[in-house]
Design a protein around this motif. Structure first.
Motif, PDB file in Angstrom:
ATOM      1  N   ALA A  65       0.835  -1.206   0.000  1.00 46.71           N
ATOM      2  CA  ALA A  65       0.000   0.000   0.000  1.00 46.71           C
ATOM      3  C   ALA A  65       0.869   1.255   0.000  1.00 46.71           C
ATOM      4  O   ALA A  65       0.606   2.203  -0.745  1.00 46.71           O
ATOM      5  CB  ALA A  65      -0.934   0.000   1.208  1.00 46.71           C
ATOM      6  N   ARG A  66       1.898   1.254   0.821  1.00 43.85           N
ATOM      7  CA  ARG A  66       2.773   2.441   0.878  1.00 43.85           C
ATOM      8  C   ARG A  66       3.422   2.707  -0.474  1.00 43.85           C
ATOM      9  O   ARG A  66       3.535   3.853  -0.905  1.00 43.85           O
ATOM     10  CB  ARG A  66       3.839   2.261   1.961  1.00 43.85           C
ATOM     11  CG  ARG A  66       3.293   2.435   3.384  1.00 43.85           C
ATOM     12  CD  ARG A  66       4.414   2.547   4.413  1.00 43.85           C
ATOM     13  NE  ARG A  66       5.155   1.306   4.547  1.00 43.85           N
ATOM     14  CZ  ARG A  66       4.853   0.334   5.407  1.00 43.85           C
ATOM     15  NH1 ARG A  66       3.817   0.468   6.228  1.00 43.85           N
ATOM     16  NH2 ARG A  66       5.580  -0.763   5.467  1.00 43.85           N
ATOM     17  N   GLU A  67       3.856   1.632  -1.151  1.00 40.28           N
ATOM     18  CA  GLU A  67       4.479   1.803  -2.475  1.00 40.28           C
ATOM     19  C   GLU A  67       3.459   2.285  -3.504  1.00 40.28           C
ATOM     20  O   GLU A  67       3.755   3.171  -4.310  1.00 40.28           O
ATOM     21  CB  GLU A  67       5.105   0.482  -2.937  1.00 40.28           C
ATOM     22  CG  GLU A  67       6.332   0.061  -2.148  1.00 40.28           C
ATOM     23  CD  GLU A  67       7.459   1.086  -2.233  1.00 40.28           C
ATOM     24  OE1 GLU A  67       7.754   1.578  -3.336  1.00 40.28           O
ATOM     25  OE2 GLU A  67       8.027   1.416  -1.173  1.00 40.28           O
ATOM     26  N   LEU A  68       2.262   1.713  -3.480  1.00 43.38           N
ATOM     27  CA  LEU A  68       1.221   2.122  -4.435  1.00 43.38           C
ATOM     28  C   LEU A  68       0.907   3.610  -4.289  1.00 43.38           C
ATOM     29  O   LEU A  68       0.698   4.316  -5.281  1.00 43.38           O
ATOM     30  CB  LEU A  68      -0.051   1.297  -4.219  1.00 43.38           C
ATOM     31  CG  LEU A  68      -0.008  -0.155  -4.687  1.00 43.38           C
ATOM     32  CD1 LEU A  68      -1.182  -0.943  -4.098  1.00 43.38           C
ATOM     33  CD2 LEU A  68      -0.034  -0.243  -6.210  1.00 43.38           C
ATOM     34  N   LYS A  69       0.873   4.077  -3.051  1.00 45.89           N
ATOM     35  CA  LYS A  69       0.486   5.475  -2.797  1.00 45.89           C
ATOM     36  C   LYS A  69       1.535   6.461  -3.299  1.00 45.89           C
ATOM     37  O   LYS A  69       1.242   7.647  -3.474  1.00 45.89           O
ATOM     38  CB  LYS A  69       0.216   5.671  -1.302  1.00 45.89           C
ATOM     39  CG  LYS A  69      -1.106   5.066  -0.862  1.00 45.89           C
ATOM     40  CD  LYS A  69      -2.275   5.778  -1.551  1.00 45.89           C
ATOM     41  CE  LYS A  69      -3.572   5.030  -1.450  1.00 45.89           C
ATOM     42  NZ  LYS A  69      -4.633   5.638  -2.278  1.00 45.89           N
ATOM     43  N   LYS A  70       2.764   5.989  -3.510  1.00 44.12           N
ATOM     44  CA  LYS A  70       3.840   6.883  -3.979  1.00 44.12           C
ATOM     45  C   LYS A  70       3.815   7.072  -5.497  1.00 44.12           C
ATOM     46  O   LYS A  70       4.493   7.957  -6.017  1.00 44.12           O
ATOM     47  CB  LYS A  70       5.205   6.279  -3.618  1.00 44.12           C
ATOM     48  CG  LYS A  70       5.549   6.290  -2.153  1.00 44.12           C
ATOM     49  CD  LYS A  70       6.938   5.662  -1.983  1.00 44.12           C
ATOM     50  CE  LYS A  70       7.219   5.337  -0.527  1.00 44.12           C
ATOM     51  NZ  LYS A  70       8.406   4.458  -0.412  1.00 44.12           N
ATOM     52  N   ILE A  71       3.073   6.225  -6.210  1.00 41.46           N
ATOM     53  CA  ILE A  71       3.117   6.247  -7.674  1.00 41.46           C
ATOM     54  C   ILE A  71       2.114   7.270  -8.216  1.00 41.46           C
ATOM     55  O   ILE A  71       0.935   7.226  -7.843  1.00 41.46           O
ATOM     56  CB  ILE A  71       2.793   4.845  -8.250  1.00 41.46           C
ATOM     57  CG1 ILE A  71       3.751   3.797  -7.677  1.00 41.46           C
ATOM     58  CG2 ILE A  71       2.865   4.859  -9.779  1.00 41.46           C
ATOM     59  CD1 ILE A  71       3.347   2.356  -7.979  1.00 41.46           C
ATOM     60  N   PRO A  72       2.565   8.185  -9.083  1.00 40.79           N
ATOM     61  CA  PRO A  72       1.633   9.164  -9.650  1.00 40.79           C
ATOM     62  C   PRO A  72       0.429   8.482 -10.306  1.00 40.79           C
ATOM     63  O   PRO A  72       0.591   7.442 -10.952  1.00 40.79           O
ATOM     64  CB  PRO A  72       2.486   9.895 -10.702  1.00 40.79           C
ATOM     65  CG  PRO A  72       3.891   9.735 -10.227  1.00 40.79           C
ATOM     66  CD  PRO A  72       3.932   8.374  -9.565  1.00 40.79           C
ATOM     67  N   GLY A  75      -1.504   6.306  -7.198  1.00 42.86           N
ATOM     68  CA  GLY A  75      -1.689   6.693  -5.807  1.00 42.86           C
ATOM     69  C   GLY A  75      -3.069   7.242  -5.492  1.00 42.86           C
ATOM     70  O   GLY A  75      -3.468   7.318  -4.325  1.00 42.86           O
ATOM     71  N   MET A  76      -3.806   7.634  -6.528  1.00 43.11           N
ATOM     72  CA  MET A  76      -5.165   8.154  -6.345  1.00 43.11           C
ATOM     73  C   MET A  76      -6.210   7.041  -6.263  1.00 43.11           C
ATOM     74  O   MET A  76      -7.358   7.284  -5.891  1.00 43.11           O
ATOM     75  CB  MET A  76      -5.546   9.065  -7.523  1.00 43.11           C
ATOM     76  CG  MET A  76      -4.577  10.212  -7.764  1.00 43.11           C
ATOM     77  SD  MET A  76      -4.586  11.417  -6.411  1.00 43.11           S
ATOM     78  CE  MET A  76      -6.203  12.151  -6.670  1.00 43.11           C
TER      79      MET A  76
END
Ligand code: MN
Length: 130
Positions: A65-72, A75-76
């Motif tokens: 989840a933390r990695e997914l949230k960092k991706i432009p 992350g949305m």
């Protein structure tokens, strides 16, 4: 437009059940078996919603989840964690990692699609002009 859900889950039985329920609802489901694959598929597929198992090989659901949230853009996408009822603290950790919500396993087939529907953005699916 069809709602697309990415389900990151290592357990086949859990996947089959959720896939069955969501197909009946008219949703398309794509699967990843671990967090690393899930991150790649999220980027490629741009789903409307990500369902995330917490106990995963390679990297756990929180790290995923933390990695997914960092991706432009990726992350949305809202993430709903599937947490074990027995694991106290899972829910708080899931929210802290960036998940929008959580559903306890075992899931209830009668209410599951309604539980996740409220996390799907109103403007879904992509491709409808937005
Ligand atoms: Mn698992």
């Amino acid at each position: 437009m069809t709602i697309k859900v990415l389900y990151i889950e290592d357990n086949d039985q859990n996947y089959y059940l959720v896939n069955f329920i969501l197909n009946a609802k008219g949703y398309a489901v794509v699967r990843a078996h671990d967090g690393r694959e899930g991150i790649g598929m999220a980027t490629k597929e741009m789903p409307d919603l990500i369902l995330l198992d917490i106990q995963l090989p390679v990297m756990d659901g929180y790290a995923t989840a933390r990695e997914l949230k960092k991706i432009p853009h990726v992350g949305m996408i809202p993430i709903v964690a599937l947490t074990s009822y027995a694991m106290a603290g899972d829910r708080e950790k899931a929210l802290a990692a960036g998940c929008s919500g959580y559903i306890e396993k075992p899931i209830n087939p009668k209410t599951f699609s309604d539980q996740i529907a409220r996390f799907i953005p109103a403007d879904s699916s992509r491709g409808a002009g937005g």
